[in-house]
Design a protein around this motif. Structure first.
Motif, PDB file in Angstrom:
ATOM      1  N   LYS A  23       0.847  -1.190   0.000  1.00 49.32           N
ATOM      2  CA  LYS A  23       0.000   0.000   0.000  1.00 49.32           C
ATOM      3  C   LYS A  23       0.890   1.251   0.000  1.00 49.32           C
ATOM      4  N   ILE A  24       0.304   2.356  -0.436  1.00 53.13           N
ATOM      5  CA  ILE A  24       1.038   3.608  -0.621  1.00 53.13           C
ATOM      6  C   ILE A  24       0.529   4.661   0.360  1.00 53.13           C
ATOM      7  N   PHE A  25       1.462   5.386   0.968  1.00 47.10           N
ATOM      8  CA  PHE A  25       1.111   6.469   1.885  1.00 47.10           C
ATOM      9  C   PHE A  25       0.450   7.604   1.110  1.00 47.10           C
ATOM     10  N   VAL A  26      -0.712   8.053   1.610  1.00 44.49           N
ATOM     11  CA  VAL A  26      -1.343   9.267   1.108  1.00 44.49           C
ATOM     12  C   VAL A  26      -1.808  10.093   2.290  1.00 44.49           C
ATOM     13  N   GLY A  27      -1.732  11.402   2.121  1.00 42.31           N
ATOM     14  CA  GLY A  27      -2.206  12.316   3.137  1.00 42.31           C
ATOM     15  C   GLY A  27      -3.253  13.245   2.556  1.00 42.31           C
ATOM     16  N   GLN A  28      -4.182  13.662   3.409  1.00 35.95           N
ATOM     17  CA  GLN A  28      -5.214  14.611   2.990  1.00 35.95           C
ATOM     18  C   GLN A  28      -4.748  15.998   3.399  1.00 35.95           C
ATOM     19  N   ARG A  29      -4.622  16.873   2.414  1.00 34.04           N
ATOM     20  CA  ARG A  29      -4.087  18.209   2.691  1.00 34.04           C
ATOM     21  C   ARG A  29      -4.956  18.959   3.698  1.00 34.04           C
ATOM     22  N   ILE A  30      -4.271  19.722   4.557  1.00 32.07           N
ATOM     23  CA  ILE A  30      -4.953  20.457   5.610  1.00 32.07           C
ATOM     24  C   ILE A  30      -5.541  21.771   5.085  1.00 32.07           C
ATOM     25  N   ASP A  31      -5.030  22.250   3.940  1.00 32.72           N
ATOM     26  CA  ASP A  31      -5.420  23.564   3.422  1.00 32.72           C
ATOM     27  C   ASP A  31      -6.548  23.522   2.396  1.00 32.72           C
ATOM     28  N   THR A  32      -7.303  22.446   2.360  1.00 28.81           N
ATOM     29  CA  THR A  32      -8.424  22.352   1.432  1.00 28.81           C
ATOM     30  C   THR A  32      -9.573  21.594   2.087  1.00 28.81           C
ATOM     31  N   THR A  33     -10.765  21.895   1.632  1.00 26.07           N
ATOM     32  CA  THR A  33     -11.930  21.167   2.133  1.00 26.07           C
ATOM     33  C   THR A  33     -12.250  19.979   1.223  1.00 26.07           C
ATOM     34  N   LEU A  34     -11.508  19.849   0.125  1.00 22.16           N
ATOM     35  CA  LEU A  34     -11.719  18.737  -0.795  1.00 22.16           C
ATOM     36  C   LEU A  34     -11.319  17.420  -0.137  1.00 22.16           C
ATOM     37  N   GLU A  35     -11.897  16.353  -0.609  1.00 21.75           N
ATOM     38  CA  GLU A  35     -11.531  15.018  -0.143  1.00 21.75           C
ATOM     39  C   GLU A  35     -10.348  14.493  -0.951  1.00 21.75           C
ATOM     40  N   ALA A  36      -9.417  15.353  -1.262  1.00 18.02           N
ATOM     41  CA  ALA A  36      -8.291  14.991  -2.116  1.00 18.02           C
ATOM     42  C   ALA A  36      -7.096  14.554  -1.272  1.00 18.02           C
ATOM     43  N   TRP A  37      -6.430  13.520  -1.753  1.00 20.86           N
ATOM     44  CA  TRP A  37      -5.269  12.957  -1.082  1.00 20.86           C
ATOM     45  C   TRP A  37      -4.062  13.132  -1.985  1.00 20.86           C
ATOM     46  N   GLN A  38      -2.874  13.085  -1.411  1.00 19.23           N
ATOM     47  CA  GLN A  38      -1.663  13.134  -2.223  1.00 19.23           C
ATOM     48  C   GLN A  38      -0.519  12.431  -1.512  1.00 19.23           C
ATOM     49  N   MET A  39       0.494  12.090  -2.298  1.00 20.62           N
ATOM     50  CA  MET A  39       1.719  11.538  -1.743  1.00 20.62           C
ATOM     51  C   MET A  39       2.612  12.705  -1.316  1.00 20.62           C
ATOM     52  N   PRO A  40       3.573  12.459  -0.439  1.00 19.34           N
ATOM     53  CA  PRO A  40       4.476  13.537  -0.019  1.00 19.34           C
ATOM     54  C   PRO A  40       5.235  14.104  -1.218  1.00 19.34           C
ATOM     55  N   GLN A  41       5.310  15.413  -1.277  1.00 19.62           N
ATOM     56  CA  GLN A  41       6.013  16.085  -2.362  1.00 19.62           C
ATOM     57  C   GLN A  41       6.287  17.516  -1.957  1.00 19.62           C
ATOM     58  N   GLY A  42       7.217  18.148  -2.634  1.00 21.16           N
ATOM     59  CA  GLY A  42       7.475  19.552  -2.357  1.00 21.16           C
ATOM     60  C   GLY A  42       8.642  20.076  -3.154  1.00 21.16           C
ATOM     61  N   GLY A  43       8.881  21.358  -2.987  1.00 21.04           N
ATOM     62  CA  GLY A  43       9.894  22.066  -3.753  1.00 21.04           C
ATOM     63  C   GLY A  43      11.315  21.643  -3.417  1.00 21.04           C
ATOM     64  N   ILE A  44      12.157  21.792  -4.417  1.00 19.01           N
ATOM     65  CA  ILE A  44      13.588  21.536  -4.247  1.00 19.01           C
ATOM     66  C   ILE A  44      14.239  22.865  -3.876  1.00 19.01           C
ATOM     67  N   ASP A  45      14.868  22.919  -2.720  1.00 12.16           N
ATOM     68  CA  ASP A  45      15.512  24.135  -2.253  1.00 12.16           C
ATOM     69  C   ASP A  45      16.855  24.344  -2.947  1.00 12.16           C
ATOM     70  N   ASP A  46      17.316  25.597  -2.945  1.00 13.46           N
ATOM     71  CA  ASP A  46      18.641  25.895  -3.493  1.00 13.46           C
ATOM     72  C   ASP A  46      19.689  25.038  -2.792  1.00 13.46           C
ATOM     73  N   GLY A  47      20.571  24.441  -3.566  1.00 16.18           N
ATOM     74  CA  GLY A  47      21.647  23.628  -3.018  1.00 16.18           C
ATOM     75  C   GLY A  47      21.268  22.176  -2.785  1.00 16.18           C
ATOM     76  N   GLU A  48      20.016  21.824  -3.020  1.00 15.24           N
ATOM     77  CA  GLU A  48      19.561  20.444  -2.843  1.00 15.24           C
ATOM     78  C   GLU A  48      19.465  19.748  -4.190  1.00 15.24           C
ATOM     79  N   ASN A  49      19.696  18.435  -4.176  1.00 15.23           N
ATOM     80  CA  ASN A  49      19.332  17.668  -5.358  1.00 15.23           C
ATOM     81  C   ASN A  49      17.930  17.096  -5.101  1.00 15.23           C
ATOM     82  N   ALA A  50      17.355  16.476  -6.115  1.00 16.81           N
ATOM     83  CA  ALA A  50      15.969  16.010  -6.009  1.00 16.81           C
ATOM     84  C   ALA A  50      15.791  14.960  -4.910  1.00 16.81           C
ATOM     85  N   GLU A  51      16.752  14.048  -4.784  1.00 16.81           N
ATOM     86  CA  GLU A  51      16.598  13.020  -3.755  1.00 16.81           C
ATOM     87  C   GLU A  51      16.698  13.607  -2.351  1.00 16.81           C
TER      88      GLU A  51
END
Length: 159
Positions: A23-51
């Motif tokens: 099974k795959i981890f999904v979270g329901q975003r706190i900033d929406t009233t939608l019943e939408a789920w997503q996997m962890p994700q986010g921006g790549i900061d300066d000096g970081e690689n994707a991993e």
């Protein structure tokens, strides 16, 4: 209004976290009233690689530490999605038209008690383990094609 096609894509990293039951981890975003789920994700900061960004985001969004995961696979190509027109200019301070993402598949080595979504910058109101086949149906519609690409990219590792 800015022409959306003139805006760049936000560089991001995403994590598909797979538990021992497939099974795959999904979270329901706190900033929406939608019943939408997503996997962890986010921006790549300066000096970081994707991993590095993927592991940082996983920790920031789930409380899961790097010693509780093991890299299984990556998708070599960047995957893209566009924001709906009504969201352009309203999210990310209007700087991006969508995201370009690198995706990583990790095996979760911990226990459910290792997950703590009440992090410093909490993004999820709740979380669960989802069957891979249901992912495209439970996320926001504008990310459906992207999630289908992620599933296809990791298909040989999923059940």
């Amino acid at each position: 209004m800015t022409d959306p096609s003139s805006l760049p894509y936000r560089p991001c990293a995403g994590v598909m976290l797979l538990n021992a039951q497939g099974k795959i981890f999904v979270g329901q975003r706190i900033d929406t009233t939608l019943e939408a789920w997503q996997m962890p994700q986010g921006g790549i900061d300066d000096g970081e690689n994707a991993e590095q960004a993927a592991i940082r985001e996983l920790g920031e969004e789930t409380g899961i530490t790097p010693d509780k995961v093991e890299l299984i696979a990556t998708i070599d190509d960047e995957l893209f999605y566009d924001l709906p027109e009504d969201m352009i200019g309203k999210v990310w301070k209007g700087k991006w038209r969508g995201q370009r993402q690198r995706w990583f598949l990790y095996r979760f080595l911990g226990e459910n008690s290792d997950v703590d979504i009440k992090t410093r910058h909490q993004e999820f109101r709740t979380w669960r383990w989802a069957d891979p086949a249901e992912l495209p149906e439970v996320i926001v519609p504008f990310k459906k094609a992207l999630y289908e690409e992620v599933l296809a990219g990791f298909a040989s590792y999923l059940g």
